[in-house]
Enzyme design. Structure first.
Site, PDB file in Angstrom:
ATOM      1  N   ASP A   1       0.858  -1.365  -0.263  1.00 42.20           N
ATOM      2  CA  ASP A   1       0.177   0.242   0.071  1.00 42.20           C
ATOM      3  C   ASP A   1       0.603   1.226   0.035  1.00 42.20           C
ATOM      4  OD1 ASP A   1       0.691  -0.989   2.896  1.00 42.20           O
ATOM      5  OD2 ASP A   1      -1.017   0.248   2.971  1.00 42.20           O
TER       6      ASP A   1
ATOM      7  N   GLU B   1       0.552  -0.973   5.888  1.00 39.14           N
ATOM      8  CA  GLU B   1       1.284  -0.176   6.503  1.00 39.14           C
ATOM      9  C   GLU B   1       0.756   1.121   6.993  1.00 39.14           C
ATOM     10  OE1 GLU B   1       4.694   1.083   7.538  1.00 39.14           O
ATOM     11  OE2 GLU B   1       4.142   1.864   6.216  1.00 39.14           O
TER      12      GLU B   1
END
Length: 460
Positions: A85, A148
């Site tokens: 991400d 994250e």
């Protein structure tokens, strides 16, 4: 063990696969796809697992929360924790953020440094380890996380649902030589709802992209009498632009984007806007909100005006970032949301700062609507994991290696026996979360070599 030649032989494949990964805009989204972190993030996971499968690895998808590939045998496992991400691209790019442009010895795009470049380097490092035929006592697992940047819910899911804990591990999402300390990390969102009054009323307010990005732009639209609007528009302030509208004035503030962990490298546009608004004859709740954001935060990076400028010798001082402000108006009702990111020293605790922040916002009429807190991490410099990673770095680079503490937060906080290791070399510019994010192609290969050597050292 020499892995460099094997990695160099795959150089073009590594770059091409990274380009494909960058082309997927894997920003967290609450969409109707049914996937935990949105369709684009899911597409990126499937792309990476397909790439790993193509390279001959067994792969596993854990309920679309994360995935991994693995090599070797043994009861114990060493892990490399990456994430796919990315933060939103934001403004200020001079190249396409999701193209994977290769030019002048660099590859550009959101995620090239944080963390798609290191993730692909880790995958090709594992391939080099596999092709070397090295004898290993432990399995090596490269984990591809998906959350994250917005809370690490993926790692919480992994541990809660029986995910294997590594004996030793690292995440290539920090700095070299090795990160043995990470400050405590707090992302908190506050909201305030009130009924407007007075001559100056809020019509629109927006600034920032995420908790952990220093905002480069913020703007507000105010409705007010024409004469007052003209007086506001005539006010002079650096990097502030005022434009008259039909019912008032629009005010824009310019800043400089930076990573939330190093906010002093940027200029906070929201803080600049609030300092300007605090000069206006505002009234009621709006005046109190602006006063809080201007006088207690403004463009400060250390939390001094909030009374939380704490520090220690190991990791330095607390850092504060006013990341997002959003205002919505329906009739006379107005609601404002504020997102903060602050990071406290490794020897301190949330109790040393959190209650003071919340008290200041509550006094101005806000309530906390979400809080994500990751406690600090610290591992002694002479611990086995720190020592091994330092030895790898020194051997591969020929440079002296001393561990360091950072304000950035990584998966190392979430996974036991894990530290951040790379990808940023000492003296290199910190480019994560900034416009025109890039990684030098040679640095990509350097990282893959060091990661392969680290995998070997932790698994043999």
């Amino acid at each position: 063990m020499d892995f460099r030649k094997r990695i160099e032989e795959k150089r073009e494949d590594l770059i091409a696969d990274l380009q494909g990964c960058i082309r997927i805009p894997s920003v967290y989204a609450q969409d109707d796809s049914g996937y935990p972190y949105g369709k684009a993030v899911q597409d990126c996971l499937e792309y990476m697992l397909d790439t790993a499968r193509k390279l001959g690895f067994s792969v596993y998808n854990m309920d679309n929360q994360l995935g991994w590939c693995e090599y070797g045998e043994g009861e114990e496992m060493a892990a490399v924790l990456c994430h796919l991400d990315v933060v939103p691209e934001g403004d200020g790019w001079t190249v396409p953020p999701y193209e994977g442009l290769v030019a002048d010895g660099r590859i550009y795009g959101r995620g090239t440094m944080d963390d798609k470049g290191p993730a692909m380097a880790a995958l090709y490092a594992l391939l080099a380890l596999k092709e070397s035929g090295a004898e290993l006592k432990r399995r090596v697992r490269v984990i591809f996380g998906l959350n994250e940047e917005t809370g690490s819910a993926d790692m919480k899911y992994y541990l809660k649902h029986g995910g294997e804990v590594p004996v030793m591990g690292f995440t290539p999402d920090g700095e070299y030589p090795v990160i043995n300390g990470e400050k405590g990390l707090v992302n908190e969102t506050f909201a305030c709802r009130f009924r407007q009054s007075g001559e100056i009323r809020l019509a629109e307010l927006e600034g920032g992209e995420a908790h952990n990005i220093v905002p480069a732009e913020a703007h507000v639209r105010l409705s007010c009498p024409r004469e007052l609007a003209e007086q506001i528009a005539a006010m002079q302030e650096e990097k502030i632009t005022c434009t008259l509208t039909e019912d008032g004035v629009r005010i824009e503030a310019a800043g400089v984007s930076a990573h939330g962990g190093t906010p002093w490298e940027g200029e906070n546009a929201i803080g600049r806007l609030m300092l300007f608004l605090n000069r206006l004859p505002l009234t009621g709740e709006l005046a109190g909100i602006v006063r809080l954001l201007a006088e207690k935060i403004g463009m400060e990076c250390d939390g001094a005006s909030l009374g939380i400028a704490i520090a220690d010798e190991v990791s330095g001082g607390l850092t504060m970032n006013l990341g997002v402000v959003q205002g919505s108006v329906q009739g006379e009702e107005c609601e404002i949301h504020v997102k903060l990111n602050y990071r406290y020293p490794v020897t301190k605790s949330f109790e040393d700062c959190g209650p003071k922040v919340e008290a200041a916002f509550e006094e101005a009429g806000f309530r906390s609507v979400s809080l994500n807190h990751k406690a600090g991490l610290y591992m002694e410099p002479d611990s086995p994991l720190v020592s091994r990673l330092l030895e790898v770095y020194a051997r591969c680079t020929g440079q002296e290696a001393t561990p360091k503490c950072i304000g950035g937060g990584t998966y190392a906080k979430m996974m036991p026996n894990t530290l951040a290791f790379g990808p940023i070399f000492p003296g290199d510019e910190v480019r994560e979360h900034k416009p025109d994010e890039y990684m030098e192609l040679d640095r990509l290969i350097d990282n893959a070599e060091i990661l392969a050597q680290a995998m070997y050292e932790l698994a043999r």
